[in-house]
Design an enzyme around this catalytic site. Structure first.
Site, PDB file in Angstrom:
ATOM      1  N   ASP A  44      -5.999 -46.950  26.668  1.00  0.00           N
ATOM      2  CA  ASP A  44      -4.582 -47.251  26.843  1.00  0.00           C
ATOM      3  C   ASP A  44      -3.803 -47.175  25.541  1.00  0.00           C
ATOM      4  O   ASP A  44      -2.677 -46.674  25.505  1.00  0.00           O
ATOM      5  CB  ASP A  44      -4.411 -48.646  27.463  1.00  0.00           C
ATOM      6  N   HIS A 274       1.120 -60.851  13.090  1.00  0.00           N
ATOM      7  CA  HIS A 274       2.517 -60.391  13.117  1.00  0.00           C
ATOM      8  C   HIS A 274       3.462 -61.368  12.416  1.00  0.00           C
ATOM      9  O   HIS A 274       4.198 -60.996  11.495  1.00  0.00           O
ATOM     10  CB  HIS A 274       2.995 -60.207  14.552  1.00  0.00           C
ATOM     11  N   ARG A 365      12.923 -62.976  26.375  1.00  0.00           N
ATOM     12  CA  ARG A 365      12.081 -62.061  25.608  1.00  0.00           C
ATOM     13  C   ARG A 365      12.825 -61.677  24.333  1.00  0.00           C
ATOM     14  O   ARG A 365      13.905 -61.089  24.380  1.00  0.00           O
ATOM     15  CB  ARG A 365      11.779 -60.798  26.429  1.00  0.00           C
ATOM     16  N   GLN A 396      13.712 -57.578  17.965  1.00  0.00           N
ATOM     17  CA  GLN A 396      13.666 -56.886  19.253  1.00  0.00           C
ATOM     18  C   GLN A 396      14.029 -57.868  20.355  1.00  0.00           C
ATOM     19  O   GLN A 396      13.816 -59.074  20.181  1.00  0.00           O
ATOM     20  CB  GLN A 396      12.262 -56.312  19.527  1.00  0.00           C
TER      21      GLN A 396
END
Length: 515
Positions: A44, A274, A365, A396
């Protein structure tokens, strides 16, 4: 830049060994044919991220049709065309059969083999060498980039096979570079063992530990914001900043990845890598120069200055329904949410809490950095209840930077309100495509620029911060609290933020500008 990088002719010009590992920022020439080998090509990650990134580089002119060769390698026994068919649907406009897509797919060949046996890698080396020979490339002058889109458990055997069978046979200015994906270990001990195994095979300048957050546009802007603007230089310290919050929120759960996610949890998956990388860029001192090693030196200093995490400054959560996934153990304590307070023990940041927060199945989100400034002394407008000044960098979605300010409301009365000075990328940079993180980082690997990759001592320092906490969670000594999907997470997390001095703004909502 595209034209310069596109001129990859198969010259026969020799280079000294020291030059092949030199910093690309010093304009070290690149010679030899370029081969990009994607290991785990049928998985993937390769289909959704690696190959689309390579396609975008090709479409922008960074990979020239006659000078680059892409080889997919995996255990699955399929043909070249089978792999191309699997990839096609993941490329932008790939289902339209455009000329760019088809030309790009023709660059891709496929080799099948195991990850721990010589035969497959001997066949892989043969495929690479045949391409180099067809371009009249001198043996040893080629460039070989191995992208390991694989689980970390197979990194050591794969790296041994590459070292034994797929390296350049001599050193005439070419190079071999290896890109490894996170998660790089599960704790300090496993990460160091993995680093030692790979470090015995390759020199540090050959190893590119990728963290795609370092390729995000707004993350890459941090150094420019901090060190190219006089406005921020005198403000960026404990005298003016009350706290820094670095947040990652998703509005969906594990959704079919529960069994995989349960092996790691939100701290290993998001916070330890991250968010900690973002913290380094927010908190580091100005580097001597933009050379990769100078920047990474300063990041390591930040990590080494982080104090041990206190239990009372951590809140863990697990959303209700997480264990309904049949691949998740019924007794799982794995956190899907975590808030942790980090303290940096140095002159600039003493006393300033750095709040790292990440969670799944929340009410929104987004990923953002929120720098909250201290209250204005002698507040003659009595407007502190409206909220503090904040500098927000939205990573984001809807990339933006904005400064929350107190301003006078239009009208006859002297009343105040929260508003913003706003740089919204979709409005300011209309028609400019923001590169995907993987595009930028793969291009950096080709250029030999390690600025946005994690160095071994940096990785070690990061694991030293979180390993004690992770071991306590794994042993069941630190429990995850339940929270409802679609909420802000456990209420205790908001209480912790209030305790360390974060002031919530009420009655204000940032609205992304529309075109």
């Amino acid at each position: 830049m595209a034209a310069a990088l596109g001129e990859w002719h198969c010259e026969k010009r020799p280079f000294a060994k020291s030059e092949s590992f030199a910093n690309n920022n010093e304009n070290v020439p690149e010679t030899g044919c370029l081969s990009i080998i994607v290991l785990g090509a049928s998985g993937d990650l390769a289909k959704k991220k690696t190959f689309p990134a390579l396609f975008n580089l090709y479409r922008q002119g960074f990979l020239q049709l006659n000078d680059v060769h892409i080889v997919g390698y995996a255990r699955t026994k399929i043909s070249d065309d089978d792999l191309r068919d699997r990839i096609r649907g993941y490329l932008p406009n790939g289902d339209n059969g455009t000329e760019d897509v088809e030309n790009f797919l023709l660059l891709i060949k496929y080799v099948s083999g195991s990850y721990d046996a010589p035969e497959g890698f001997q066949a892989l080396d043969k495929a690479i060498s045949e391409h180099e020979f067809s371009k009249n490339s001198t043996e040893g002058s080629s460039r070989r980039l191995f992208y390991l889109a694989l689980p970390p458990s197979v990194y050591p055997p794969v790296c041994r096979m590459i070292k034994s069978y797929c390296m350049n046979k001599s050193d005439l200015g070419g190079w071999t570079r290896v890109v490894v994906e996170k998660p790089f270990g599960k704790d300090l001990e496993s990460a160091e063992e993995l680093s030692s195994q790979i470090g015995e095979l390759f020199e540090e300048p050959q190893i590119y530990r990728i963290d795609h957050y370092l390729g995000k546009e707004l993350v890459q802007n941090l150094l420019v914001l901090r060190f190219a603007n006089r406005l921020f230089l005198p403000l960026w310290n404990r005298d003016n900043i009350a706290n820094v919050q670095i947040v990652f929120r998703e509005d969906f759960g594990t959704e079919g990845r529960g069994g995989y996610f349960d092996q790691y949890g939100i701290i290993r998956d998001i916070i330890q890598n991250h968010l900690l990388q973002v913290l380094c860029l927010v908190a580091m001192e100005k580097p001597v120069s933009l050379k990769p090693e100078h920047i990474r030196d300063e990041k390591v200093k930040v990590l080494q200055s982080v104090l041990p995490i206190k239990d009372e400054e951590v809140v863990l959560g697990q959303y209700e329904g997480y264990k309904d996934d049949p691949t998740v153990p019924d007794n799982s304590n794995t956190p899907t949410f975590a808030t942790a307070i980090l303290h940096i023990h140095n002159e600039r940041w003493e006393g300033v809490p750095f709040i790292l927060k990440a969670g799944k199945a929340l009410n929104s989100r987004k990923a953002e950095i929120r720098v909250q400034f201290k209250d204005v002394p002698g507040d003659i407008f009595r407007c502190q209840k409206q909220g503090r000044n904040e500098f927000v960098i939205r990573l984001q979605p809807s990339e933006a930077m904005y400064m929350k300010l107190t301003v006078k409301q239009p009208g006859l009365e002297m009343s105040t309100a929260q508003s913003e000075l706003d740089l919204s990328y979709t409005q300011r940079y209309q028609g400019v495509a923001i590169p995907e993180a993987y595009e930028r980082l793969i291009l950096d690997t080709i250029k030999g620029d390690q600025q946005h990759f994690v160095r071994r001592d940096e990785l070690k320092a990061a694991w030293e911060i979180f390993t004690p906490l992770l071991h306590r969670i794994d042993n069941g000594e630190f429990k995850s609290l339940q929270y409802k999907p679609g909420s802000r997470g456990p209420a205790e997390a908001d209480q912790l933020l209030e305790k360390v001095g974060y002031v919530q703004t009420h009655g204000y909502l940032w609205i992304p500008p529309t075109l």
